[in-house]
Design a protein around this motif. Structure first.
Motif, PDB file in Angstrom:
ATOM      1  N   GLY A 159       0.815  -1.201   0.000  1.00  0.00           N
ATOM      2  CA  GLY A 159       0.000   0.000   0.000  1.00  0.00           C
ATOM      3  C   GLY A 159       0.851   1.254   0.000  1.00  0.00           C
ATOM      4  O   GLY A 159       2.042   1.223  -0.280  1.00  0.00           O
ATOM      5  N   ARG A 160       0.225   2.358   0.337  1.00  0.00           N
ATOM      6  CA  ARG A 160       0.909   3.646   0.362  1.00  0.00           C
ATOM      7  C   ARG A 160       0.576   4.366   1.663  1.00  0.00           C
ATOM      8  O   ARG A 160      -0.044   5.422   1.652  1.00  0.00           O
ATOM      9  N   PRO A 161       0.976   3.830   2.798  1.00  0.00           N
ATOM     10  CA  PRO A 161       0.555   4.422   4.073  1.00  0.00           C
ATOM     11  C   PRO A 161       1.076   5.841   4.300  1.00  0.00           C
ATOM     12  O   PRO A 161       0.331   6.686   4.805  1.00  0.00           O
ATOM     13  N   TYR A 181       2.072   8.147   1.998  1.00  0.00           N
ATOM     14  CA  TYR A 181       1.394   9.017   1.034  1.00  0.00           C
ATOM     15  C   TYR A 181      -0.007   9.359   1.538  1.00  0.00           C
ATOM     16  O   TYR A 181      -0.409  10.521   1.547  1.00  0.00           O
ATOM     17  N   ASN A 182      -0.739   8.341   1.972  1.00  0.00           N
ATOM     18  CA  ASN A 182      -2.111   8.560   2.459  1.00  0.00           C
ATOM     19  C   ASN A 182      -2.130   9.415   3.715  1.00  0.00           C
ATOM     20  O   ASN A 182      -2.973  10.305   3.848  1.00  0.00           O
ATOM     21  N   ARG A 183      -1.219   9.160   4.640  1.00  0.00           N
ATOM     22  CA  ARG A 183      -1.184   9.933   5.890  1.00  0.00           C
ATOM     23  C   ARG A 183      -0.838  11.395   5.617  1.00  0.00           C
ATOM     24  O   ARG A 183      -1.434  12.303   6.196  1.00  0.00           O
ATOM     25  N   SER A 213      -1.352  13.094   2.825  1.00  0.00           N
ATOM     26  CA  SER A 213      -2.514  13.700   2.172  1.00  0.00           C
ATOM     27  C   SER A 213      -3.630  14.004   3.165  1.00  0.00           C
ATOM     28  O   SER A 213      -4.198  15.098   3.163  1.00  0.00           O
ATOM     29  N   GLN A 214      -3.942  13.032   4.027  1.00  0.00           N
ATOM     30  CA  GLN A 214      -5.028  13.211   4.997  1.00  0.00           C
ATOM     31  C   GLN A 214      -4.717  14.309   6.008  1.00  0.00           C
ATOM     32  O   GLN A 214      -5.559  15.156   6.305  1.00  0.00           O
ATOM     33  N   ASP A 258       4.724  11.038  -4.950  1.00  0.00           N
ATOM     34  CA  ASP A 258       5.708  10.107  -4.405  1.00  0.00           C
ATOM     35  C   ASP A 258       6.799   9.887  -5.456  1.00  0.00           C
ATOM     36  O   ASP A 258       6.548   9.277  -6.487  1.00  0.00           O
ATOM     37  N   GLU A 313       8.663   4.748   0.205  1.00  0.00           N
ATOM     38  CA  GLU A 313       8.039   6.053   0.449  1.00  0.00           C
ATOM     39  C   GLU A 313       8.982   6.985   1.212  1.00  0.00           C
ATOM     40  O   GLU A 313       8.735   7.371   2.339  1.00  0.00           O
TER      41      GLU A 313
END
Length: 153
Positions: free
Chosen positions: A54-56, A58-60, A62-63, A78, A98
């Motif tokens: 996954g892309r933890p 990147y997601n964190r 962004s959020q 990324d 990442e």
């Protein structure tokens, strides 16, 4: 009268201008750049490397930035795969590590702030992602920021 010239031009157009024995063969070489594949098989340095799922990060990122800054525009890019296998890369060749990001943010939250203060604000928001979390990830190694207000765009 231009008819002899026209005839000569017509013959030249249908006749090869170079004798077949004098034709040169030109070789063109093209280099192919292999990009690192998500499974690490793109180059020798990353082949068989353990891969994150996954892309933890990147997601964190962004959020957190969305929640804290309510951006008009947010681009999180990324760029880690471009640095996989490089000497000194903390991802140890893992193209899904990442470690390298480019973040472009346009937000009203930056009004009245200088560039350095904007960058400090972003660093504070994603502090955990920058430092790393034991057992989860190694931390972001490089972060390129572009921070603007809507008026500056």
């Amino acid at each position: 009268d231009f008819s002899p010239r026209r005839d000569m031009l017509a013959r030249l157009a249908t006749t090869p201008t170079v004798a077949p024995s004098r034709v040169r063969t030109t070789r063109t070489t093209t280099s192919t750049r292999t990009r690192v594949q998500p499974d690490g098989s793109g180059c020798a340095e990353t082949a068989g490397a353990a891969m994150n799922v996954g892309r933890p990060i990147y997601n964190r990122i962004s959020q957190k930035l969305t929640a804290a800054l309510a951006p008009v525009t947010l681009n999180v890019i990324d760029e880690s795969a471009m640095h996989a296998g490089h000497v000194g890369n903390p991802g140890k060749g893992d193209p899904s590590a990442e470690t390298h990001f480019k973040v472009e943010i346009v937000s009203d939250a930056f009004n009245g702030m200088r560039q350095v203060a904007r960058h400090r604000m972003v660093y504070e928001i994603i502090d955990e992602e920058m430092k790393g979390i034991a057992g989860l990830h190694i931390g972001v190694h490089a972060l390129q920021l572009k921070t603007k207000t809507p008026e500056e765009v």
